[in-house]
Design an enzyme around this catalytic site. Structure first.
Site, PDB file in Angstrom:
ATOM      1  N   ARG A   1       0.825  -1.216   0.000  1.00  0.00           N
ATOM      2  CA  ARG A   1       0.000   0.000   0.000  1.00  0.00           C
ATOM      3  C   ARG A   1       0.852   1.257   0.000  1.00  0.00           C
ATOM      4  O   ARG A   1       0.466   2.269  -0.603  1.00  0.00           O
ATOM      5  CB  ARG A   1      -0.987  -0.040   1.164  1.00  0.00           C
ATOM      6  CG  ARG A   1      -2.007  -1.133   0.938  1.00  0.00           C
ATOM      7  CD  ARG A   1      -3.126  -1.242   1.945  1.00  0.00           C
ATOM      8  NE  ARG A   1      -4.144  -2.150   1.375  1.00  0.00           N
ATOM      9  CZ  ARG A   1      -5.253  -2.524   2.001  1.00  0.00           C
ATOM     10  NH1 ARG A   1      -5.518  -2.097   3.212  1.00  0.00           N
ATOM     11  NH2 ARG A   1      -6.107  -3.335   1.391  1.00  0.00           N
TER      12      ARG A   1
ATOM     13  N   TYR B   1      -7.008   0.280  -7.056  1.00  0.00           N
ATOM     14  CA  TYR B   1      -6.430  -1.043  -6.733  1.00  0.00           C
ATOM     15  C   TYR B   1      -5.695  -1.066  -5.390  1.00  0.00           C
ATOM     16  O   TYR B   1      -5.549  -0.057  -4.753  1.00  0.00           O
ATOM     17  CB  TYR B   1      -5.603  -1.607  -7.880  1.00  0.00           C
ATOM     18  CG  TYR B   1      -4.360  -0.909  -8.374  1.00  0.00           C
ATOM     19  CD1 TYR B   1      -3.659   0.039  -7.638  1.00  0.00           C
ATOM     20  CD2 TYR B   1      -3.861  -1.262  -9.629  1.00  0.00           C
ATOM     21  CE1 TYR B   1      -2.499   0.609  -8.146  1.00  0.00           C
ATOM     22  CE2 TYR B   1      -2.698  -0.692 -10.138  1.00  0.00           C
ATOM     23  CZ  TYR B   1      -2.025   0.249  -9.385  1.00  0.00           C
ATOM     24  OH  TYR B   1      -0.879   0.807  -9.886  1.00  0.00           O
ATOM     25  N   GLU B   2      -5.327  -2.249  -5.005  1.00  0.00           N
ATOM     26  CA  GLU B   2      -4.691  -2.489  -3.686  1.00  0.00           C
ATOM     27  C   GLU B   2      -5.595  -2.001  -2.548  1.00  0.00           C
ATOM     28  O   GLU B   2      -5.129  -1.419  -1.567  1.00  0.00           O
ATOM     29  CB  GLU B   2      -3.304  -1.816  -3.658  1.00  0.00           C
ATOM     30  CG  GLU B   2      -2.382  -2.248  -2.532  1.00  0.00           C
ATOM     31  CD  GLU B   2      -2.128  -3.737  -2.473  1.00  0.00           C
ATOM     32  OE1 GLU B   2      -1.929  -4.364  -3.533  1.00  0.00           O
ATOM     33  OE2 GLU B   2      -2.172  -4.293  -1.358  1.00  0.00           O
ATOM     34  N   GLY B   3      -6.886  -2.286  -2.694  1.00  0.00           N
ATOM     35  CA  GLY B   3      -7.879  -1.806  -1.733  1.00  0.00           C
ATOM     36  C   GLY B   3      -8.360  -0.438  -2.155  1.00  0.00           C
ATOM     37  O   GLY B   3      -7.634   0.552  -2.008  1.00  0.00           O
TER      38      GLY B   3
ATOM     39  N   GLN C   1      -9.757   1.638   2.265  1.00  0.00           N
ATOM     40  CA  GLN C   1      -8.689   2.181   3.114  1.00  0.00           C
ATOM     41  C   GLN C   1      -9.296   2.946   4.290  1.00  0.00           C
ATOM     42  O   GLN C   1      -8.848   2.826   5.426  1.00  0.00           O
ATOM     43  CB  GLN C   1      -7.783   3.130   2.308  1.00  0.00           C
ATOM     44  CG  GLN C   1      -7.135   2.521   1.077  1.00  0.00           C
ATOM     45  CD  GLN C   1      -6.173   1.386   1.397  1.00  0.00           C
ATOM     46  OE1 GLN C   1      -5.534   1.370   2.452  1.00  0.00           O
ATOM     47  NE2 GLN C   1      -6.091   0.414   0.502  1.00  0.00           N
TER      48      GLN C   1
END
Lengths: 590, 590
Positions: free
Chosen positions: A294, A434-436, A441
């Site tokens: 992240r 992306y990546e959450g 978040q």
């Protein structure tokens, strides 16, 4: 035509004047003297400007093409990838036991910023490999490490992360990909994964897919998920490549941006997989790499904004349009450059104060990860885990907004693809997703991180700010930085208090304000960074250092303080309005 | 695959309950009873949903292609254009003397919204024609009107506006295109114009270019500029088409969005042009059409956001992911729909409250233009001229942001072009740039409109809000709408006062805050709209009207009041920090 110049001076200032890395008691930091870091950064900057940046537009235009099961990357990518490998850049912070150079993560972060600024889509091939490397390094058996890591450190083999399926992204408990145990201890993996960055391409001998799948006996939801190594080509005992595995690319997606990276649908059809880490503990294994992953995406947020900023600044200085309202500047020319106009200046200052503040935040967080990983400092681990969703969510949101502002300076020319600035906008957009996704978040921050260890880490964050203010308030020059920081911090604390007082009765009251909380935390973190930068700048001025550079820092920091930090009061007001306005309509009433 | 449903009920509510059009003393408004407007809107909605919307993705994918001097529009566009013409939609508010239907502008606005939501790029062909029609209608000679208007009303001939050149957009004083007078009273036009929307295409028999150029004797800068009619094919005395004129398309631009509209480089090589309006008064002629043109672009801002909203709402209701934190809703399914999550709800409410508020603002402004044009009401003309830069700048900024938020709800799927939501983002982006970039709108607002007629119109705006509050404060139910409106209005007045007190000494102090002022004005206008809507909703409830619909309005308005209006305090704080933080760095120090 875009250009990129590595911000070497700013990076050196951050590493040595603000973070004082070489004096820190973290293994490996003692070697980071100014001469050494300057040499590393300068070489990386050359690769970024001379090799990667010219390929950025090429990658955007050509994209990745799937033909007969093979994905062709844009022209020039393979040669650039080889240059990156040859320079040892893929091995920078990897374990020396497997061919890495063992440099601290903070150095890999600085270098990574330049590569992302120059060519975000390209850098993802090695970025994803690094993520897979970390997973195997952390959770793999000795044999697995020996088999895969040396080739992944060199990027002869690249890596991927396979989480998402067509019907589930955030909610991985719905996962359908199956892992059937075989008598030899391996598994047969069957299922479809989507959005697999660098899932298939022509730049590596082998691709090591890390795949989340459900093995029997783990129970419902995310509990049954395990992590598997699924190589494109099976690896023989002697390390040579064996048979093609049962995994194939089904499609390369047409995306809004990052065209140079192949985003693949991957079909696993009884592919041979090897359990990585503990059975049914796949989610936990993924989580251990989450901070770095992240941070890497949060870095993309400001790194692309940096590239966009540089190109909007150049345009603002060159393009002649209108006259300075206080009197013509370019009296020999037909008009003044755009940069004389206050609203253009406002736009540029927004960009500059964000990018430089975000760079400081990111380097600081990277140094805390070093402190956590290399020194085993649990307080640093706790603090960085709290701040990572802020860094990812806030920096990618603002990074995108700043890329949009950079494009705006170009006027209509910014909307024309040939000029290249629209690519920054389209590329930056993915980092919010992306990546959450950033809403996730915010949920992670408010629903999980705030209360971790009884709220210890958020209290530590507040104490850190308070301590910094106390430590520096005797210096009257610091007042323009400390007062707004204090006010912002007070707003954040009030918001946290509101959550604590309401969340027990109504969790929606906290979640309805989660996005605002993430944003106000982001502003406060950048405020703290600018206060730290101001302190270093005053110290530098006292010591007779480069006054032009340091005074520009002070002015940019003041801008952030008076023009951005007032946002925290607005976010607090929204948060304190609670869940009712947000949830008032039934789903049917929309 | 995207869909579009015309918001007929909301439009009818605005026209009849909020604006009470049929009772207004404006020529033509008496005919606008609910049955009539419903019939018109319903038919327009069908064309939008059934014909234009399915072509939106086609236009994006295919774009416009230049081959041998001919621009081919996307497949299906010509048939749809013919359908639009056949339905009389291009003639809606045009002068009956030239084949128009003579409906008020507010009706054309409502219809236009639907066409833009369904297919923004497509609707520009007739939108640009309407702009050129207005210019000729206002400034043309009787002969020019007779020659061009009937064909333009029917869109057998389309129109364009040619202002921008490669080296000048905002600063038209730098213009190089020349007009040389001929003995027959015509002119020879020579120069290159860029960013000409609908500059060349295959859907019309002729294209009437309106071109700004410099004729001898007008002096320096914008003073020397005149406006010319330059037909693609010269028109014979009997109205038939004659020789091809000396104008040719040089290039069709590759843009970030609105691919379905041909954005052309137009080369004028001694083309025959006819003076439109007075010699050397071309800029003034352009300005007289500016309110409608800018309203049209501000409309694009929220109309595209409406389409994006609809498609994100559908996805939020369908996509199953995660569980309601207060207890599972879809107990028979594997997960709950996205819409149960508070942060998704926050996102949707942002979109909904913006789009509906902006629609009200736009219809209200359109009715003021009717009041100004049809009733000759100078106060309405002054007020709408003040608010137009706000409507254009604020609505296109927020419209773009809301399209981005809509895309965010789709997660990774929103980044895949096949799904169609990314197009809304790419298309919406241009509205912030063209027809005066939003920074120029802010400059127009603060540098010109605030002080027009001694500040009379901004005082009238404040008085209007004050009057509305006074008129309604006896109704306790109105308090949640009136209190935030009062606070926002106070902030705006304080900002205007700050400008007045500083601008004489330092004009940069006002200009540095111009963008913030535009934004806070926008929030305040939408706040006023929501207060007006609330009033109408309470009246409707009192009268026993559809309670579900009206209560949803009240809840959506409350959301806007508590979650958006607090932004005005932040903007005021920024403004009051003055020019120093913005202008502190010299251009070289960036």
């Amino acid at each position: 035509m875009t250009t990129y110049t590595a911000p070497l001076k700013d990076m050196q200032f951050l590493l040595h004047d603000v973070l004082a890395v070489s004096g820190r008691d973290i293994p490996g930091y003692g070697d980071l003297d100014a001469g050494f870091t300057a040499a590393v950064l300068e070489e990386a900057g050359k690769l970024a400007s001379d090799v990667l940046e010219p390929l950025n537009a090429v990658g955007d235009r050509e994209g990745c093409v799937l033909e007969n099961g093979v994905v062709r990357t844009p022209k020039g990518f393979k040669a650039a990838f080889d240059a990156m490998k040859a320079g040892g850049w893929t091995a920078l912070d990897c374990d020396p036991d497997y061919g890495g150079q063992g440099l601290p993560y903070v150095m890999a972060t600085a270098v990574g910023e330049m590569f992302v600024s120059a060519n975000m889509a390209f850098n993802m091939y090695q970025g994803l490999t690094h993520g897979a490397y970390s997973a195997i390094h952390t959770h793999g058996s000795a044999e697995q490490k020996a088999t895969y890591l040396p080739k992944m450190v060199s990027c002869d083999w690249t890596g991927t992360m396979n989480l998402t399926e067509p019907h589930c992204g955030t909610d991985l408990g719905l996962m359908r990909t199956k892992a059937e145990p075989q008598t030899d201890g391996s598994y047969k993996i069957t299922g479809t994964k989507i959005f697999i960055s660098a899932g298939e391409h022509d730049m590596a001998e082998n691709i090591i897919h890390l795949v989340l799948a459900k093995a029997p006996g783990g129970g419902e939801g995310t509990k049954g998920i395990s992590l598997f190594i699924v190589p494109k080509f099976l690896v023989n005992a002697d390390g040579s490549l064996g048979a093609r595995n049962g995994v194939a690319v089904g499609k390369v997606e047409e995306k809004m941006g990052i065209h140079g990276n192949a985003t693949c649908v991957m079909n696993y059809d009884g592919a041979t997989g090897y359990l990585l880490g503990d059975l049914h503990k796949g989610m936990r294994a993924m989580f251990t790499m989450m901070n770095e992953a992240r941070l890497g995406v949060g870095l993309q947020g400001y790194a692309v904004a940096e590239a966009a900023y540089q190109n909007s600044l150049g345009y603002a200085k060159d393009r002649l349009q209108g006259r300075d309202v206080t009197g013509a500047q370019n009296t020999k020319g037909p008009a003044d450059p755009l940069i004389v106009h206050p609203d253009i200046r406002r736009n540029l200052m927004d960009q500059k104060s964000f990018v430089e503040g975000a760079r400081a935040f990111t380097f600081w967080a990277a140094s805390m990860i070093d402190q956590s990983v290399r020194s085993g400092d649990e307080a640093a681990e706790g603090l960085v885990s709290l701040l990572i969703p802020v860094l990812k969510g806030f920096q990618t949101d603002r990074g995108f907004e700043m890329a949009v502002q950079a494009q705006q300076i170009w006027g209509g020319h910014g909307y024309i693809e040939d000029n290249g600035v629209s690519q920054f906008v389209r590329d930056a957009r993915i980092a919010q997703i992306y990546e959450g996704a950033n809403g996730v978040q915010a949920l992670d921050l408010v629903g999980r991180k705030l209360s971790t260890d009884g709220g210890k880490h958020v209290m530590a964050f507040f104490a850190l700010i308070k301590g910094f203010i106390k430590e520096n308030e005797a210096d009257a020059r610091m007042q323009p930085y400390l007062d707004p920081l204090k006010a912002a911090s007070k707003d954040v604390q009030a918001a946290a208090m509101f959550f604590m007082n309401t969340a027990m009765k109504n969790p929606n009251a906290a979640l309805a304000g989660s996005y605002d909380f993430m944003t106000m935390m982001g502003h406060t973190c950048l405020g703290l960074m600018w206060a730290k930068i101001a302190k270093a700048a005053f110290a530098g001025l006292d010591g007779g250092d480069d006054a032009d550079f340091l005074n520009a820092k002070l002015a940019t920091g003041r801008y952030y303080m008076v023009r951005q930090l007032p946002a925290t009061a607005m976010h607090l007001a929204r948060i304190e309005s609670g869940a009712d306005p947000v949830m008032a309509l039934s789903a049917e009433a929309f």
